[in-house]
Write an enzyme that holds these catalytic residues in place. Structure first.
Site, PDB file in Angstrom:
ATOM      1  N   LYS A  20       0.822  -1.204   0.000  1.00 48.29           N
ATOM      2  CA  LYS A  20       0.000   0.000   0.000  1.00 48.29           C
ATOM      3  C   LYS A  20       0.858   1.258   0.000  1.00 48.29           C
ATOM      4  CE  LYS A  20       0.439   2.174   4.192  1.00 48.29           C
ATOM      5  NZ  LYS A  20       1.840   1.849   4.384  1.00 48.29           N
ATOM      6  N   ALA A 158      10.171   0.085   3.590  1.00 43.43           N
ATOM      7  CA  ALA A 158      10.052   1.358   2.867  1.00 43.43           C
ATOM      8  C   ALA A 158       8.708   2.030   3.111  1.00 43.43           C
ATOM      9  CB  ALA A 158      10.261   1.126   1.369  1.00 43.43           C
ATOM     10  N   SER A 162       4.713  -3.950   3.610  1.00 44.25           N
ATOM     11  CA  SER A 162       5.174  -5.303   3.248  1.00 44.25           C
ATOM     12  C   SER A 162       4.826  -6.321   4.325  1.00 44.25           C
ATOM     13  CB  SER A 162       6.677  -5.308   2.971  1.00 44.25           C
ATOM     14  OG  SER A 162       7.413  -4.892   4.108  1.00 44.25           O
ATOM     15  N   GLU A 208       0.301  -8.460  12.644  1.00 48.63           N
ATOM     16  CA  GLU A 208       0.894  -7.132  12.707  1.00 48.63           C
ATOM     17  C   GLU A 208       1.193  -6.725  14.160  1.00 48.63           C
ATOM     18  OE1 GLU A 208       1.058  -4.147   9.726  1.00 48.63           O
ATOM     19  OE2 GLU A 208       2.229  -5.971   9.890  1.00 48.63           O
ATOM     20  N   ASP A 219      -2.812  -0.780   7.298  1.00 49.13           N
ATOM     21  CA  ASP A 219      -2.080  -1.532   6.268  1.00 49.13           C
ATOM     22  C   ASP A 219      -2.751  -2.864   5.963  1.00 49.13           C
ATOM     23  OD1 ASP A 219      -0.360   0.576   6.427  1.00 49.13           O
ATOM     24  OD2 ASP A 219       1.433  -0.606   6.830  1.00 49.13           O
TER      25      ASP A 219
END
Length: 456
Positions: A20, A158, A162, A208, A219
């Protein structure tokens, strides 16, 4: 390692989920302003292979981060997870981790990658913790052995979601293995698809929690359902989430600065600015929030593509949002260089995405761009040490290839996914060519859950 271990009763299958980007609202979201996040077509892929009944092991092979570990199923702490008073069902809403569960799995998670440097090993331990927590919560001590092989085309670390993508893949695979999911299929009722996406999403959030401690949940929500969401924090309760299922699919250039950054440092920078200059900073944050609201109105209009000015308006919003973020001090010279090159080539509208200070920038393409112009720009980015990805904004959410076989519309023989080829696929291009969603026009197989519009 031996190949072809799959049992005829449990065919090999594959799950995929997108990354995303934040399209509007970075930093302002911290101060309860609305923000929009959208799925991109860079994805994680999970191949699940069932072993024969005599092989009582479970292997997690995450090639792209160098994690490969095998556990003996019978040595895992099933008794702790399956206490009658603590048993979690697939439809359970879990919003926190059980300390007893964590204590029981930590020795098994900490057994991974002992030969690696501590920094890399910590990443592996978190990944193993998420996997084991989900595997023991949803699995059974009587299940056969499995190999879970993960590959990803999403840049890791980043700010592109992920880890959430991986958690969505794992939760989907485990729910499929216990037959808690039906579909996806084209005729699936929207309410059933919505409910199943939410089951996937809830358990992905648990993963998560294991990795990040205190994730927002955005996310995994974007990765599970695809398209986009508008979210807004609520000081007195859970965030407001509006699922934008009509978000258009738009071509996007993602450029990774390759510059390390710290989200915490950038958030603290804005906090300090707000303390020193409260009125001005609040005006900037409010402006960012209003851009997100304006974009929502534009995207929700009758037909985005029928309005010849809509793409340009959306692009202008993107450029303004970047300017606001520069004013907050969270850009970086390499991010500004990306914007400079894009502006000079006149191919679209650019902004940083995520916390800033490095990380990535996104460029929404104009409609009249020639391929040669894009190629020349990407060559310039490569020459200056940037990494580029041509992707799609507003991509599909979690998908399944079950069994892991592609069928071609041209009458050729079915193509089974070979585990060894999957493990050794070379980079993003290699993974996409072998198993990529939509990588070949005549290849049939991937199916996706499609959710209905539902404010939450």
């Amino acid at each position: 390692m031996e190949r072809k271990h799959s049992s005829p009763m449990a065919p090999t299958f594959m799950v995929s989920a997108p990354g995303k980007v934040i399209v509007f609202g970075e930093h302002a979201a911290v101060y309860d302003k609305p923000a929009i996040a959208a799925a991109i077509s860079l994805r994680s892929y999970l191949l699940v292979t069932t072993l024969s009944k005599s092989r009582r092991t479970v292997q997690l092979n995450f090639r792209d981060i160098g994690l490969d570990h095998t556990w003996e199923i019978d040595t895992l702490p099933w008794d702790v997870f399956h206490q009658p008073s603590k048993k979690r069902f697939y439809y359970s809403t879990v919003d926190s981790l059980d300390p007893q569960f964590l204590e029981a799995i930590m020795p098994h998670a900490e057994a991974v990658s002992r030969h690696l440097p501590e920094k890399q090993r910590k990443i592996h331990i978190k990944s193993a913790t998420a996997f084991l927590y989900l595997f023991l919560s949803l699995g059974s001590s009587k299940s056969p052995g499995f190999i879970y092989t993960l590959r990803s085309t999403i840049p890791i670390g980043a700010g592109l979601g992920s880890s959430a993508s991986v958690c969505v893949c794992l939760s989907t695979a485990l729910l499929l293995q216990i037959r808690a999911l039906a579909g996806p299929h084209p005729d699936q009722p929207a309410d059933q698809a919505e409910m199943q996406i939410e089951h996937i999403n809830r358990w992905a959030f648990v993963g998560e929690l294991c990795i990040h401690g205190d994730p927002s949940g955005i996310d995994n929500t974007v990765s599970a359902g695809g398209k986009a969401v508008m979210f807004q924090r609520n000081a007195s309760g859970p965030p407001s989430v509006i699922r934008l299922t009509k978000f258009p699919k738009l071509p996007l250039l993602l450029v990774d600065t390759q510059q390390e950054r710290s989200t915490a440092v950038q958030v603290e920078k804005v906090k300090k600015l707000k303390t020193n200059f409260p009125e001005i900073t609040e005006m900037i944050l409010d402006g960012i929030g209003k851009l997100a609201t304006s974009a929502l109105g534009l995207i929700s209009s009758a037909d985005f593509f029928a309005n010849s000015d809509a793409l340009g308006h959306l692009g202008t919003f993107i450029s303004i949002n970047h300017g606001f973020l520069v004013s907050l001090g969270v850009s970086h010279p390499r991010l500004e260089r990306i914007r400079e090159l894009v502006d000079y080539a006149n191919i679209g509208w650019t902004k940083l995405t995520g916390a800033g200070g490095g990380g990535c920038a996104i460029t929404l393409f104009r409609t009249d761009i020639e391929d040669q112009t894009t190629q020349e720009l990407e060559q310039k980015f490569t020459a200056e040490g940037f990494k580029t990805y041509e992707t799609i904004l507003g991509a599909d959410g979690v998908g399944v290839l079950l069994p892991a076989v592609f069928r071609s519309g041209d009458g050729k023989a079915a193509e089974e996914i070979d585990q060894e080829k999957f493990e050794n696929a070379d980079g993003v291009q290699g993974i996409n060519e072998l198993v990529g969603v939509g990588a070949r026009e005549n290849r049939e197989g991937w199916e996706f859950w499609t959710r209905d519009v539902s404010p939450r």
